[in-house]
Design an enzyme around this catalytic site. Sequence first.
Site, PDB file in Angstrom:
ATOM      1  N   GLU A  72       4.549 -11.929  14.856  1.00  0.00           N
ATOM      2  CA  GLU A  72       4.221 -12.603  16.105  1.00  0.00           C
ATOM      3  C   GLU A  72       4.647 -14.072  16.032  1.00  0.00           C
ATOM      4  OE1 GLU A  72       0.130 -12.629  17.164  1.00  0.00           O
ATOM      5  OE2 GLU A  72       0.601 -12.407  19.286  1.00  0.00           O
ATOM      6  N   ARG A 115       0.809  -1.225   0.000  1.00  0.00           N
ATOM      7  CA  ARG A 115       0.000   0.000   0.000  1.00  0.00           C
ATOM      8  C   ARG A 115       0.839   1.270   0.000  1.00  0.00           C
ATOM      9  NH1 ARG A 115      -3.503  -2.220   4.729  1.00  0.00           N
ATOM     10  NH2 ARG A 115      -2.610  -4.276   4.353  1.00  0.00           N
TER      11      ARG A 115
HETATM   12  O1  LIG Z   1       3.229  -2.008  11.553  1.00  0.00           O
HETATM   13  P1  LIG Z   1       3.073  -3.441  11.126  1.00  0.00           P
HETATM   14  O2  LIG Z   1       2.566  -4.326  12.221  1.00  0.00           O
HETATM   15  O3  LIG Z   1       4.320  -3.968  10.487  1.00  0.00           O
HETATM   16  O4  LIG Z   1       1.899  -3.502  10.051  1.00  0.00           O
HETATM   17  C1  LIG Z   1       1.763  -2.546   9.042  1.00  0.00           C
HETATM   18  C2  LIG Z   1       1.895  -3.181   7.689  1.00  0.00           C
HETATM   19  O5  LIG Z   1       0.835  -4.152   7.511  1.00  0.00           O
HETATM   20  C3  LIG Z   1       0.153  -3.867   6.293  1.00  0.00           C
HETATM   21  O6  LIG Z   1       0.737  -4.509   5.204  1.00  0.00           O
HETATM   22  P2  LIG Z   1       0.753  -6.091   5.041  1.00  0.00           P
HETATM   23  O7  LIG Z   1       1.974  -6.646   5.688  1.00  0.00           O
HETATM   24  O8  LIG Z   1      -0.561  -6.607   5.489  1.00  0.00           O
HETATM   25  O9  LIG Z   1       0.976  -6.290   3.498  1.00  0.00           O
HETATM   26  P3  LIG Z   1       0.122  -5.887   2.211  1.00  0.00           P
HETATM   27  O10 LIG Z   1       0.084  -4.383   2.144  1.00  0.00           O
HETATM   28  O11 LIG Z   1       0.925  -6.489   1.106  1.00  0.00           O
HETATM   29  O12 LIG Z   1      -1.244  -6.485   2.355  1.00  0.00           O
HETATM   30  C4  LIG Z   1       0.297  -2.369   6.135  1.00  0.00           C
HETATM   31  O13 LIG Z   1       0.071  -1.936   4.809  1.00  0.00           O
HETATM   32  C5  LIG Z   1       1.709  -2.131   6.604  1.00  0.00           C
HETATM   33  O14 LIG Z   1       2.676  -2.320   5.572  1.00  0.00           O
HETATM   34  N1  LIG Z   2      -5.694  -3.434  11.399  1.00  0.00           N
HETATM   35  C1  LIG Z   2      -5.060  -3.315  10.213  1.00  0.00           C
HETATM   36  N2  LIG Z   2      -5.705  -2.845   9.128  1.00  0.00           N
HETATM   37  C2  LIG Z   2      -5.056  -2.741   7.933  1.00  0.00           C
HETATM   38  N3  LIG Z   2      -3.772  -3.070   7.763  1.00  0.00           N
HETATM   39  C3  LIG Z   2      -3.101  -3.540   8.818  1.00  0.00           C
HETATM   40  N4  LIG Z   2      -1.816  -3.916   8.964  1.00  0.00           N
HETATM   41  C4  LIG Z   2      -1.630  -4.307  10.245  1.00  0.00           C
HETATM   42  N5  LIG Z   2      -2.770  -4.167  10.957  1.00  0.00           N
HETATM   43  C5  LIG Z   2      -3.688  -3.685  10.086  1.00  0.00           C
END
Ligand SMILES: O=P(O)(O)OC[C@H]1O[C@H](OP(=O)(O)OP(=O)(O)O)[C@H](O)[C@@H]1O
Ligand SMILES: Nc1ncnc2[nH]cnc12
Length: 242
Positions: free
Chosen positions: A166, A129
């Site tokens: 985790e 994202r």
């Molecule tokens: O602060 P954190 O606990 O590390 O979580 C935040 C991350 O989680 C989500 O991405 P995700 O890893 O779900 O990947 P995606 O965007 O490819 O779905 C979000 O877009 C951040 O990159």
């Molecule tokens: N609650 C949440 N919603 C969307 N993205 C996430 N990445 C980690 N936690 C999330």
Amino acid sequence: MQTIIALAPLVSHRLCLAPPPFPRHRLLCRRAPSIRLPSHRSSTTSFRLLSSFAASRDSEMATEDGQDPRIPKIASSIRVIPDFPKPGIMFHDITTLLLDTEAFKDTIDLFVERYKGKGISVVAGVEARGFIFGPPIALAIGAKFVPMRKPKKLPGKVISEEYSLEYGTDKIEMHVGAVEPGERAIIIDDLIATGGTLSAAVRLLERVGVKIVECACVIELPECKGREKLGETPLFILISSA
Ligand SMILES: O=P(O)(O)OC[C@H]1O[C@H](OP(=O)(O)OP(=O)(O)O)[C@H](O)[C@@H]1O
Ligand SMILES: Nc1ncnc2[nH]cnc12
């Protein structure tokens, strides 16, 4: 110090979630965010959202009362989906923000206003994202965009950094040669939860001698304490969801 300005809640009820019935592979913050969703966007329930502007350590404000008028609109364009992708997770879905041309533009503008003219030559975006918000910001401030990808996606020689989940670990990668020592960067993502992803991105860029001016996200889930994991690296967010 983080500044949080509470918007008048449209509804007062909060969801209370039971502890998860199973281990999580990925720590997605389980909490009861609160944003009232326009009825056409919400399939489920109402939430309340706390909004803040410039919640970085210097607490710089956009307006005298600290509330940029664009922020509430951005906040209300974000959809929160309970129990996605797993039971108990309140998923903050920015795809509805992207459908709202004014809210999307305002989001980009707020970041551009903050970083333009600050000598930043690198906007690093975290997959997936961060790839949505990073490129328009990079173009507007005259910086290059550097994608920080999930493992095994980049074709060239890469440098990687592991981070803990985790349960288990994950990795992000960047092309060798994408940045030069001494460059000044911001790192963009949509959301910070535990801070694992952003702190890995910081370490990766610092290993090659890049100065991280700030990390920037649209949303912070403060209960996940990601800000603590970033240590001294400043964090700028538009919306704090509590
Ligand atoms: O602060 P954190 O606990 O590390 O979580 C935040 C991350 O989680 C989500 O991405 P995700 O890893 O779900 O990947 P995606 O965007 O490819 O779905 C979000 O877009 C951040 O990159
Ligand atoms: N609650 C949440 N919603 C969307 N993205 C996430 N990445 C980690 N936690 C999330």
